[in-house]
Write a protein that holds these residues in place. Structure first.
Motif, PDB file in Angstrom:
ATOM      1  N   ASP A  55      10.125  11.090  29.618  1.00  0.00           N
ATOM      2  CA  ASP A  55      11.174  11.957  29.900  1.00  0.00           C
ATOM      3  C   ASP A  55      11.296  12.491  29.379  1.00  0.00           C
ATOM      4  OD1 ASP A  55      10.407  11.421  32.701  1.00  0.00           O
ATOM      5  OD2 ASP A  55      12.738  10.560  33.086  1.00  0.00           O
ATOM      6  N   GLU A  56      11.200  12.520  27.908  1.00  0.00           N
ATOM      7  CA  GLU A  56      12.110  13.740  26.860  1.00  0.00           C
ATOM      8  C   GLU A  56      10.799  14.432  25.684  1.00  0.00           C
ATOM      9  OE1 GLU A  56      12.027   9.273  24.682  1.00  0.00           O
ATOM     10  OE2 GLU A  56      12.781  10.309  26.717  1.00  0.00           O
ATOM     11  N   ARG A  96      15.684  22.775  27.510  1.00  0.00           N
ATOM     12  CA  ARG A  96      15.087  22.614  26.788  1.00  0.00           C
ATOM     13  C   ARG A  96      14.099  23.060  26.246  1.00  0.00           C
ATOM     14  NH1 ARG A  96      12.957  16.667  28.795  1.00  0.00           N
ATOM     15  NH2 ARG A  96      14.329  15.743  28.081  1.00  0.00           N
ATOM     16  N   ASP A 136      13.529  19.574  31.432  1.00  0.00           N
ATOM     17  CA  ASP A 136      14.942  19.882  31.184  1.00  0.00           C
ATOM     18  C   ASP A 136      15.222  21.142  31.287  1.00  0.00           C
ATOM     19  OD1 ASP A 136      17.342  20.256  29.527  1.00  0.00           O
ATOM     20  OD2 ASP A 136      17.898  18.884  30.869  1.00  0.00           O
TER      21      ASP A 136
END
Length: 229
Positions: free
Chosen positions: A191-192, A201, A198
């Motif tokens: 996910d990051e 992000r 996000d």
């Protein structure tokens, strides 16, 4: 409002660049400045999907109005860049990646263009250029699925951040990524590394590149009248 019902914090408008037949003129992008930065609590990010025009990676970004653009992508479209050899096609994409104004490269999985994906991804990592995995490719650009799967898997291995795009050409597709989700879930993509999963992000990425986001000229007018009160 459909965008609100989908619980979206932000949508991104990236109309095609002016070189593509049927696309808006450069003045269209100048008018972005009057679009509010937020409508009904949904942030509006104004950008462009520019067209790669030649083997050097030059694009049709309307440079006179670049200050109106908050996010900039680039892609290959057959009306503006005819498919050529693998080497020339790859050179065109590498040239776009090297352009610091370009934030991400769109729908690389398109089988119409033979590309050296490894060279492209290595250069994207070097230049901190995002790679898009495009939901529309799975039904618009038929034959993209194996290429998109390979690209996603290699981005995971190289830890290259990606951006997922709905490629919405009609309102019902806004915020929907069913086919991208299947590809990413199958390889347990982190996910990051999904930059627009996000809100903050993506904003941080763009602001670190010097972009002024969500500006609204009405705020300037309001300040003028506050000074007079």
């Amino acid at each position: 409002m459909r965008r609100q019902k989908k619980n979206l914090e932000m949508i991104c408008i990236t109309e095609h660049g002016p070189a593509l037949p049927g696309a808006p003129t450069p003045l269209f992008f100048a008018n972005y400045r009057v679009i509010p930065g937020k409508i009904n609590n949904v942030r509006i990010l104004k950008g462009i999907e520019s067209n790669i025009l030649d083997a050097d990676g030059n694009t049709d970004i309307p440079v006179d109005f670049i200050d109106s653009l908050e996010i900039i992508s680039a892609s290959l479209h057959t009306p503006t860049f005819k498919p050529q050899t693998k080497s020339i096609n790859t050179s065109a994409v590498l040239g776009a990646i090297a352009n610091p104004d370009i934030d991400f490269i769109c729908h690389l999985g398109n089988p119409t263009y033979q590309l050296d994906y490894e060279a492209i991804l290595q250069d994207a990592k070097k230049h901190n250029t995002l790679i898009e995995i495009n939901n529309g490719s799975f039904f618009i650009r038929k034959g993209s699925k194996p290429n998109c799967e390979w690209i996603a898997k290699r981005c995971k291995e190289l830890e290259i951040p990606i951006i997922i795009g709905s490629d919405t050409h009609f309102a019902t597709d806004i915020g929907d990524f069913p086919y991208v989700d299947k590809v990413l879930d199958a390889i347990d993509f982190p996910d990051e590394l999904i930059i627009n999963l996000d809100y903050h992000r993506l904003i941080d990425y763009l602001e670190n590149k010097g972009r002024l986001l969500f500006a609204d000229p009405r705020e300037y007018a309001q300040e003028l009248f506050l000074k007079n009160d």
